[in-house]
Design an enzyme around this catalytic site. Sequence first.
Site, PDB file in Angstrom:
ATOM      1  N   LYS A 162       0.840  -1.201   0.000  1.00 24.76           N
ATOM      2  CA  LYS A 162       0.000   0.000   0.000  1.00 24.76           C
ATOM      3  C   LYS A 162       0.878   1.255   0.000  1.00 24.76           C
ATOM      4  CE  LYS A 162      -0.184  -0.638   4.985  1.00 24.76           C
ATOM      5  NZ  LYS A 162      -0.934  -1.170   6.108  1.00 24.76           N
ATOM      6  N   ARG A 182     -10.494  -0.108  14.603  1.00 19.81           N
ATOM      7  CA  ARG A 182     -10.180   0.639  13.390  1.00 19.81           C
ATOM      8  C   ARG A 182     -11.093   0.147  12.270  1.00 19.81           C
ATOM      9  NH1 ARG A 182      -4.129   0.967  10.789  1.00 19.81           N
ATOM     10  NH2 ARG A 182      -4.702  -1.117  10.109  1.00 19.81           N
ATOM     11  N   TYR A 194      16.155  29.466   8.426  1.00 21.92           N
ATOM     12  CA  TYR A 194      14.921  30.124   8.883  1.00 21.92           C
ATOM     13  C   TYR A 194      14.836  30.125  10.402  1.00 21.92           C
ATOM     14  CZ  TYR A 194      12.915  30.079   4.162  1.00 21.92           C
ATOM     15  OH  TYR A 194      12.658  30.293   2.833  1.00 21.92           O
ATOM     16  N   MET A 213      12.552  24.013   2.527  1.00 20.55           N
ATOM     17  CA  MET A 213      11.788  23.229   1.547  1.00 20.55           C
ATOM     18  C   MET A 213      12.716  22.489   0.581  1.00 20.55           C
ATOM     19  SD  MET A 213       8.988  24.521  -1.261  1.00 20.55           S
ATOM     20  CE  MET A 213       7.880  25.249  -0.078  1.00 20.55           C
TER      21      MET A 213
HETATM   22  C1  LIG Z   1      -0.067  -2.006   6.806  1.00 24.02           C
HETATM   23  C2  LIG Z   1      -0.645  -3.296   7.196  1.00 24.02           C
HETATM   24  C3  LIG Z   1       0.172  -4.431   7.314  1.00 24.02           C
HETATM   25  C4  LIG Z   1       1.674  -4.356   7.251  1.00 24.02           C
HETATM   26  O1  LIG Z   1       2.144  -3.842   8.485  1.00 24.02           O
HETATM   27  P1  LIG Z   1       3.685  -3.581   8.812  1.00 24.02           P
HETATM   28  O2  LIG Z   1       3.662  -3.100  10.210  1.00 24.02           O
HETATM   29  O3  LIG Z   1       4.157  -2.557   7.853  1.00 24.02           O
HETATM   30  O4  LIG Z   1       4.413  -4.871   8.647  1.00 24.02           O
HETATM   31  C5  LIG Z   1      -0.449  -5.640   7.549  1.00 24.02           C
HETATM   32  N1  LIG Z   1      -1.810  -5.719   7.705  1.00 24.02           N
HETATM   33  C6  LIG Z   1      -2.612  -4.641   7.631  1.00 24.02           C
HETATM   34  C7  LIG Z   1      -4.072  -4.797   7.815  1.00 24.02           C
HETATM   35  C8  LIG Z   1      -2.053  -3.394   7.388  1.00 24.02           C
HETATM   36  O5  LIG Z   1      -2.855  -2.316   7.346  1.00 24.02           O
END
Ligand SMILES: *Cc1c(COP(=O)(O)O)cnc(C)c1O
Length: 354
Positions: A43, A136, A252, A300
């Site tokens: 992802k 969640r 800055y 930046m």
């Molecule tokens: C992002 C995610 C993972 C991977 O988690 P890591 O901590 O990056 O290994 C696995 N399962 C779900 C549902 C996730 O959202």
Amino acid sequence: MNENGDQGWAAQSRLDLDGSALVANWQALARLSGDAATGAAVKADGYGLGAREVVRRLAKAGCRDFFVAHAAEAAAIADLVAPQSISILNGLLNEDIDQIRARGFRPVLNSLPQVRRWIEGGGGPCDLMIDSGMARLGLSPEQVAAPEVASLEIDTLMSHLGSAEEDTVRNARQLSVFRDICAQLPARRRSLANSAGIALGPDYRFDLTRPGLAIYGGIPVPSMAQHVRSVVSLSARVLQLRELNTGDAVGYGATFVAPHRMRSATLGIGYADGYLRGFSNSGSCRWHDIALPVLGRVSMDLLIVDAGNAEGLQEGDWVAVDYDLPTASRQSGLSQYELLTGLRHRSERRWTDS
Ligand SMILES: *Cc1c(COP(=O)(O)O)cnc(C)c1O
């Protein structure tokens, strides 16, 4: 050439991506997963590294399960792997149902309305998320008894650990909740562990593990350091060298003031390249083995470092930006996940597979 398609312009920052380390990390996680199959969370554009580059390499290494968050992310890798090997974690938005079904991706159903919509639209293989204790996404344990759930064709029944990188009773509690659900609901496979969850031991592995972070070189728990190699290195070019007088303000907000005469270097990297302001007065770079501490605030597009010990450093030279993930996380206050997913495409990207 950089990924923006620009050709012939000098890069000011560079991201070197080690494809061999990426594959070696996934293979190490597969060994640690024992008899369970090992997937990959890709992802957020492969945690910022580039989903297509990642998926291509891991598929070649034997990975058969890829987890994305959005349907659009599934579509972006759909020509590289079988569609049924792509699972969409964020679930099912109404507008996407027909396309998800037509393309053969696996939605992760996260709520009873999603379960109903999927069945009403014709059903088919899907994944199901159970919320075992992080509030969640996913069905609550009570909702699993709803009659419509029984008619699902569940490929992977899963839950997600909220505190896997901590030594806490919450892990065992979530495990116990998930086991109860597994005993009630038929599914082709069961899956609980992310990267840190794999390190919790055999009880957490089930049929399929879902690491993300550790594939990309992140170290979620100290015990994983021996198995995980760094994948990402960052470097930047020297644009200018300066002599500072005592009392000169740097950057800055003048958050650094030279306490004595110093030599500084201004580098072509900044927060717009993903080197965020948390590194102000705390990050560091290296030229050969010489440390170049960050002075003042990250801008930046620019970064100022102390080049006092780097005799011979010149305009146009490349310096390594210290981006070892656990260390950089401590320096910046950002999580290792944020350090990876914040990387931008303005930096030139180079994959090597030795
Ligand atoms: C992002 C995610 C993972 C991977 O988690 P890591 O901590 O990056 O290994 C696995 N399962 C779900 C549902 C996730 O959202």
